[in-house]
Design an enzyme around this catalytic site. Structure first.
Site, PDB file in Angstrom:
ATOM      1  N   THR A  15       1.021  -1.330   0.134  1.00 30.36           N
ATOM      2  CA  THR A  15      -0.294   0.606   0.115  1.00 30.36           C
ATOM      3  C   THR A  15       0.898   1.156  -0.282  1.00 30.36           C
ATOM      4  OG1 THR A  15       0.430   0.351   2.645  1.00 30.36           O
ATOM      5  CG2 THR A  15      -1.824  -1.021   1.289  1.00 30.36           C
ATOM      6  N   ASP A  16       0.116   2.253   0.095  1.00 35.35           N
ATOM      7  CA  ASP A  16       0.656   4.018  -0.240  1.00 35.35           C
ATOM      8  C   ASP A  16       0.435   4.022   1.380  1.00 35.35           C
ATOM      9  OD1 ASP A  16      -1.920   4.792  -0.357  1.00 35.35           O
ATOM     10  OD2 ASP A  16      -2.128   5.152  -2.137  1.00 35.35           O
ATOM     11  N   ALA A  17       0.577   5.318   0.717  1.00 32.93           N
ATOM     12  CA  ALA A  17       1.228   6.253   2.647  1.00 32.93           C
ATOM     13  C   ALA A  17      -0.657   5.510   3.571  1.00 32.93           C
ATOM     14  CB  ALA A  17       1.528   7.383   2.722  1.00 32.93           C
TER      15      ALA A  17
END
Length: 134
Positions: A15-17
Site C-alpha cells: 500500500t501507499d501512505a
C-alpha cells in the site's frame, strides 16, 4: 475455459501512505496469478528457463476500478482467452472478498528464446495441457 483462482492478503508493503494498494502492485498480483495458473498444469517456469525459454509480458491493458486496501483479502482470477503459436493472452480480474470487481487486465505474454531474444513457438507439451478459448 478454466479459471484459476489465487487468494492474496493485502500487506502494508502493498500500500501507499493512505493504506490503498499502489497501482503497480496489481501487476505483481496478476503475475502471481499467471504463474499459479501455469503451475496448475505442471508448467514450471524454472524448467523453461533451463531450456532458454521464457514467457515475457508484451502488453498489458489494465483497468483499476476500485482500490483494494490494507489487510483485505482479494482473489486473483486468471484464464487464457487467446492462444497463438508464440503467445498467450490472459484475462485477469481481482475481486474483493465481497465479490466486488476491483481491477481487470488483458495481458499478452510472448514466448521467447532467451539466447536469441526472439519469439519462439510455445512448446507442444505446454499447448497440449493449457485450456484456451481459441
Amino acid at each position: 475455459m478454466l479459471i484459476s483462482t489465487l487468494p492474496v492478503r493485502i500487506y502494508y508493503e502493498d500500500t501507499d501512505a493512505g493504506g490503498v494498494v499502489y497501482y503497480a502492485n496489481y501487476l505483481k498480483f496478476f503475475e502471481r496469478g499467471r504463474t499459479e495458473f501455469l503451475r496448475e498444469f505442471n508448467v514450471q517456469q524454472d524448467t523453461l528457463l533451463e531450456k532458454n525459454i521464457a514467457f515475457v509480458v508484451r502488453k498489458v491493458d489494465m483497468d483499476c476500478i476500485k482500490s483494494a486496501r490494507f489487510n483485505q483479502l482479494i482473489t486473483v482470477k486468471t484464464t487464457v482467452i487467446k492462444q497463438r503459436r508464440a503467445s498467450l493472452t490472459f484475462k485477469q480480474e481481482i475481486f474483493h472478498e465481497n465479490g466486488e470487481l476491483l481491477c481487470q487486465a488483458a495481458t499478452l505474454i510472448a514466448c521467447v528464446n532467451l539466447q536469441k531474444m526472439k519469439p519462439t513457438a510455445i512448446p507442444a507439451e505446454i499447448i497440449e495441457v493449457i485450456p484456451s478459448a481459441s
